[in-house]
Design an enzyme around this catalytic site. Sequence first.
Site, PDB file in Angstrom:
ATOM      1  N   THR A  14       0.813  -1.290   0.085  1.00 16.79           N
ATOM      2  CA  THR A  14      -0.095  -0.118  -0.053  1.00 16.79           C
ATOM      3  C   THR A  14       0.832   1.516  -0.109  1.00 16.79           C
ATOM      4  OG1 THR A  14      -1.787  -1.036   1.115  1.00 16.79           O
ATOM      5  CG2 THR A  14      -1.948   1.436   1.504  1.00 16.79           C
ATOM      6  N   ASP A  68       1.484  -6.369  -4.882  1.00 16.01           N
ATOM      7  CA  ASP A  68       0.590  -6.382  -3.455  1.00 16.01           C
ATOM      8  C   ASP A  68       1.067  -7.680  -2.907  1.00 16.01           C
ATOM      9  OD1 ASP A  68      -1.684  -7.354  -1.676  1.00 16.01           O
ATOM     10  OD2 ASP A  68      -2.590  -5.774  -2.777  1.00 16.01           O
ATOM     11  N   SER A  69       1.211  -7.533  -1.486  1.00 16.97           N
ATOM     12  CA  SER A  69       2.010  -8.489  -0.737  1.00 16.97           C
ATOM     13  C   SER A  69       1.106  -9.906  -0.838  1.00 16.97           C
ATOM     14  CB  SER A  69       2.556  -7.977   0.651  1.00 16.97           C
ATOM     15  OG  SER A  69       1.438  -7.949   1.522  1.00 16.97           O
ATOM     16  N   SER A  70       0.036  -9.773  -0.958  1.00 18.72           N
ATOM     17  CA  SER A  70      -0.784 -11.090  -1.053  1.00 18.72           C
ATOM     18  C   SER A  70      -0.227 -11.845  -2.253  1.00 18.72           C
ATOM     19  CB  SER A  70      -2.282 -10.680  -1.609  1.00 18.72           C
ATOM     20  OG  SER A  70      -2.740  -9.780  -0.399  1.00 18.72           O
ATOM     21  N   THR A 100       1.518  -4.970   3.992  1.00 16.18           N
ATOM     22  CA  THR A 100       1.486  -5.371   5.359  1.00 16.18           C
ATOM     23  C   THR A 100       0.498  -6.800   5.590  1.00 16.18           C
ATOM     24  OG1 THR A 100      -0.880  -4.374   5.461  1.00 16.18           O
ATOM     25  CG2 THR A 100       0.939  -2.857   6.226  1.00 16.18           C
ATOM     26  N   ASP A 101      -0.078  -7.113   4.345  1.00 14.99           N
ATOM     27  CA  ASP A 101      -0.844  -8.410   4.338  1.00 14.99           C
ATOM     28  C   ASP A 101      -0.035  -9.697   4.552  1.00 14.99           C
ATOM     29  OD1 ASP A 101      -3.113  -7.040   3.566  1.00 14.99           O
ATOM     30  OD2 ASP A 101      -3.264  -7.814   1.666  1.00 14.99           O
TER      31      ASP A 101
HETATM   32  N1  ASP Z   1      -2.826  -5.543  -0.003  1.00 11.19           N
HETATM   33  C1  ASP Z   1      -1.611  -4.528   0.558  1.00 11.19           C
HETATM   34  C2  ASP Z   1      -0.456  -5.531   0.744  1.00 11.19           C
HETATM   35  O1  ASP Z   1      -0.158  -6.194   1.481  1.00 11.19           O
HETATM   36  C3  ASP Z   1      -2.038  -3.996   1.877  1.00 11.19           C
HETATM   37  C4  ASP Z   1      -0.880  -3.117   2.443  1.00 11.19           C
HETATM   38  O2  ASP Z   1       0.141  -2.848   2.153  1.00 11.19           O
HETATM   39  O3  ASP Z   1      -1.397  -2.675   3.554  1.00 11.19           O
HETATM   40  O4  ASP Z   1       0.360  -5.390  -0.316  1.00 11.19           O
END
Ligand code: ASP
Length: 349
Positions: A14, A68-70, A100-101
Amino acid sequence: MSKTKLLILYTGGTLGMGYKTKGDETSPLVPLDWSTVYKSISIFSPQSYFTKEKGIIFKFLKFKTAIDSSEINPSHWKKILEIINKNYANFDGFIIIHGTDTMAYTASALSFAIQGLKKPIVLTGSQLPVFHSRTDAINNLSNAVHIAAAKVFGHKTIPEVLICFNDKLMRGNRATKSSSRDFSGFETPSFPILGDLNEPIKISNELVLKFTDKEFKILPEFESNIIIITLFPGFNHELFKTIAQIKNLKGVILRTFGSGNAPTDIKFLNSLKQLKQKGKIVVNISQCIEGNIDTTKYKTGKLINDCGVLSSGNMTLETATAKLMWLLGNYNNNKIQELFVQNLKGEMN
Ligand code: ASP
């Protein structure tokens, strides 16, 4: 005195996202390239306090395609490890900008794969993009710099993989993402935070891992053929039996109840025994956010323990997963059984 050098690796998340359709806040957020993101981070500019006043030298590297870390998987962990390995000798600290994911999974994976770490590796990101007027990105990045370049600011160097988020410094392999909205996105439910990054910065040095004289090296393999099963009342043991028979399955993480308890249905227990006989690793982790596995407390815990299921102690799910994947990638069955229940990098106690 030689200048402090920090390597900043941008993977996405994000922090560096923008709206897919420019100006349309209803369109989904997508990761942007570092060249665009960098322009909004004045603390990294040659005119900044860190560079001009403190003499910190930044080097920036990025994933070819920000993600996106997902989307993260062991091939990305290997890439990060490769970059750290290649640059380890030349830098005093490392900051990884990450979504953060799955940040807690990556921090855990790195903590196991890197042996003999003597420098800080700080993961951070944000809940709002750096372009947003209320972004938490700059505060998180600025705190990360204070930790990664500890000596410049009169702190002790922390030889650990860390997560720095919302004024909290956490051991990476103790952290879990606890909120998808709140600026305080992470917690370490079974371990105190390592540092309170308010004013002034307070580090609990007595909690920090001791410096090791082990040689720095990286064991970068991870096994993906594992599965996480969450038990629930009415859990179908026949389905579990079918899953347990999957040929390539190497490990099972069983999310049990309370202190590690599970139903005592004989079919379920037999499936567990069969898994063990076939050389698969089965581990017991509680669905409780905080607490320890203690299978001596109830018969419902003792019976699955007798099937050869390993205890995850008070590890987080993220850490138990990364640890199992890493152990399966690098060691034989006997060694895995020995190491899984040991505290390797401060991930359990
Ligand atoms: N979907 C985002 C990720 O993990 C969420 C984030 O970074 O807060 O890349």
